[in-house]
Design a protein around this motif. Structure first.
Motif, PDB file in Angstrom:
ATOM      1  N   LEU A  88      -4.366   5.833  -2.565  1.00 33.02           N
ATOM      2  CA  LEU A  88      -4.479   6.856  -1.522  1.00 33.02           C
ATOM      3  C   LEU A  88      -4.771   8.229  -2.101  1.00 33.02           C
ATOM      4  N   GLU A 126      -4.233   1.096   6.430  1.00 37.51           N
ATOM      5  CA  GLU A 126      -3.961   1.540   7.790  1.00 37.51           C
ATOM      6  C   GLU A 126      -5.069   1.110   8.745  1.00 37.51           C
ATOM      7  N   LYS A 164      -9.228   1.979   9.048  1.00 37.16           N
ATOM      8  CA  LYS A 164      -9.902   2.233   7.784  1.00 37.16           C
ATOM      9  C   LYS A 164     -10.703   1.003   7.355  1.00 37.16           C
ATOM     10  N   ASN A 224      -5.803   3.128   1.798  1.00 37.14           N
ATOM     11  CA  ASN A 224      -4.635   2.288   2.080  1.00 37.14           C
ATOM     12  C   ASN A 224      -5.007   1.269   3.161  1.00 37.14           C
ATOM     13  N   THR A 230       1.460   5.255   1.747  1.00 34.88           N
ATOM     14  CA  THR A 230       1.186   6.143   2.875  1.00 34.88           C
ATOM     15  C   THR A 230       1.543   7.563   2.449  1.00 34.88           C
ATOM     16  N   ARG A 231       1.301   8.517   3.296  1.00 32.23           N
ATOM     17  CA  ARG A 231       1.706   9.888   2.972  1.00 32.23           C
ATOM     18  C   ARG A 231       3.221   9.987   2.813  1.00 32.23           C
ATOM     19  N   GLN A 232       3.943   9.142   3.544  1.00 28.81           N
ATOM     20  CA  GLN A 232       5.406   9.205   3.506  1.00 28.81           C
ATOM     21  C   GLN A 232       5.999   8.343   2.405  1.00 28.81           C
ATOM     22  N   GLU A 233       5.369   7.214   2.105  1.00 25.23           N
ATOM     23  CA  GLU A 233       5.919   6.254   1.149  1.00 25.23           C
ATOM     24  C   GLU A 233       4.917   5.988   0.026  1.00 25.23           C
ATOM     25  N   GLU A 281     -10.054   9.994   2.623  1.00 22.71           N
ATOM     26  CA  GLU A 281      -8.782   9.529   3.159  1.00 22.71           C
ATOM     27  C   GLU A 281      -8.915   8.925   4.553  1.00 22.71           C
ATOM     28  N   HIS A 326       0.842  -1.202   0.000  1.00 22.12           N
ATOM     29  CA  HIS A 326       0.000   0.000   0.000  1.00 22.12           C
ATOM     30  C   HIS A 326       0.873   1.245   0.000  1.00 22.12           C
ATOM     31  N   ARG A 376       0.369   5.285  -5.853  1.00 18.82           N
ATOM     32  CA  ARG A 376      -0.224   6.059  -4.759  1.00 18.82           C
ATOM     33  C   ARG A 376      -1.399   6.905  -5.266  1.00 18.82           C
TER      34      ARG A 376
END
Length: 449
Positions: A370, A386, A389, A384, A14-17, A379, A12, A366
């Protein structure tokens, strides 16, 4: 629905990856369809005890299977699905006049509408689209039928009754300003009265060329008063941009036409944005509005190539759309592939170093998951894997019978995922889940009511 656990590989964003691979992990799905935990497999027994999940069903994925978030199509015309794969190559406005408006005018016939809408919902689900943002037609009852079909099929959907009170090309396919606003309000209330769990109305002026200023302002007030999201088109082709400038000379640019009508807000998604300039992208950012990038349609209709890097660098939320039938494929995997290629073309034309491209396959992944959920204001609900969710997900098997993918012993997991994104299709998507429920289209088609 019983709680259950999946064990294997999960992928999945993420905001970072933009792309994160979790090997030898366990994902728990609670009875309400939400993700209860995602932990290394070594921590599974301890986690089950902590959640008091003794006796829960545990399913282990095979060696070449993985679970990923469902795909989010942020712009698709359900009413155009019957002629997807035809009428490719004409410029946008000629394409609308010769094909699209004439087909959409047929949707006063609910039997015809039910057949097309049943098929497009089934096809998109089969291709892994767990969330779709649909355009219907000007016909309220037919668009309500689309909502019902999506709900019964289990797809998460946002659906808009199209508004257009100006259409010189096909005079039979338009409505008055009063009808557009009144029927939009009726549509919104009817959808809300149905109390669908995952189907929501969207205020949908087709675009500035087919709506008067009076209608757009009234629709902006309707959206604000009902708290409803907004969708439309912007700056898809240069001819369109020039005509908007002629029709609305009081506005500095195309984006200002919508902004001054109350249609550019943090609940707005505009399709295309191929020819937006610096000033307009700043307006999008300030408003919190989003863009749906539809690269296949932009190429097929000779509209141009959007610079996704420029959009992202301005802090504008961006998702991907198939834009059926301007885009000939209802598969979001096709949108991913063309988004990457479009970025390469823009980069080459701008003489950018290929290492400076921000839209490789990881970022496109992404945007298709996401990013799409961010564009549609979902969101916090999906997008994703997480914890907390709802589980909107695909079970992918890269070695499914008839698979178009060949996997070799030295392929890494990133290789395998990249091969799926560029080579895979619905044969690799074994199961589709929305909010933890299996909604995979089986042999028997979903039938319209």
């Amino acid at each position: 629905m019983e709680a259950r656990v999946l064990v294997g590989t999960f992928v999945h964003a993420t905001r970072q990856e933009p792309l994160l691979v979790l090997r030898a992990h366990a994902l728990g799905v609670a009875r309400d369809g939400k993700i209860a935990f995602v932990v290394p497999e070594t921590q599974l027994q301890e986690t089950l005890q902590r959640h008091d999940w003794s006796g829960v069903s545990i399913r282990r994925l095979s060696h070449r299977q993985f679970v990923m978030p469902g795909l989010v199509d942020t712009h698709i015309h359900a009413s155009q699905y019957s002629f997807a794969g035809t009428a490719v190559g004409l410029p946008l406005l000629e394409w609308l006049q010769r094909y699209t408006f004439n087909v959409e005018a047929k949707f006063h016939d609910l039997e015809f509408a039910g057949d097309v809408y049943t098929r497009v919902v089934r096809r998109t689900l089969k291709n892994g689209t767990t969330t779709a943002c649909y355009f219907g037609t000007i016909h309220t009852d037919a668009t309500l039928l689309l909502c019902d079909i999506a709900d019964r099929a289990g797809q998460r959907a946002m659906v808009g009754k199209v508004c257009m009170d100006h259409n010189e090309a096909v005079p039979a396919y338009k409505e008055t300003s009063d009808e557009a606003v009144r029927d939009t309000e009726r549509f919104i209330m009817a959808v809300k009265d149905m109390k669908y769990e995952r189907v929501h109305p969207v205020v949908t002026p087709r675009f500035a060329l087919s709506c008067t200023r009076e209608t757009m302002r009234a629709l902006g007030e309707t959206a604000r008063g009902t708290g409803t999201r907004i969708q439309s088109h912007i700056s898809e082709s240069l001819e369109e941009v020039e005509l908007v400038r002629t029709l609305f000379p009081e506005s500095e640019n195309y984006t200002e036409v919508y902004r001054s009508s109350g249609l550019l807000t943090d609940k707005t998604v505009m399709a295309h944005g191929v020819h937006l300039g610096e000033v307009e992208l700043r307006l999008f950012h300030e408003a919190g509005a989003s863009i749906s990038h539809c690269p296949l349609s932009n190429a097929a209709l000779c509209s141009g190539t959007m610079d996704a890097q420029a959009v992202l660098s301005h802090g504008v939320k961006l998702g991907l759309g198939t834009d059926v039938a301007g885009g000939y494929s209802a598969s979001m995997l096709t949108a991913v592939r063309h988004a990457v290629l479009a970025a390469h073309h823009v980069g080459l034309a701008a003489h950018r170093d290929v290492k400076d491209q921000t839209l490789g396959y990881r970022e496109a992944f992404r945007l298709a998951t996401l990013g799409g959920s961010q564009v549609l204001g979902l969101e916090e609900v999906t997008g994703n894997l997480e914890v907390g969710k709802e589980l909107d997900a695909l079970l992918v098997d890269t070695e499914a019978p008839g698979s178009p993918i060949d996997i070799f012993p030295d392929d890494s997991w990133e290789d395998i995922i990249q091969k799926f994104l560029f080579l895979g299709d619905d044969r690799n998507i074994l199961e589709v889940y929305v909010a933890g429920r299996d909604v995979t289209p089986r042999d028997e088609p979903v039938t319209s009511p």
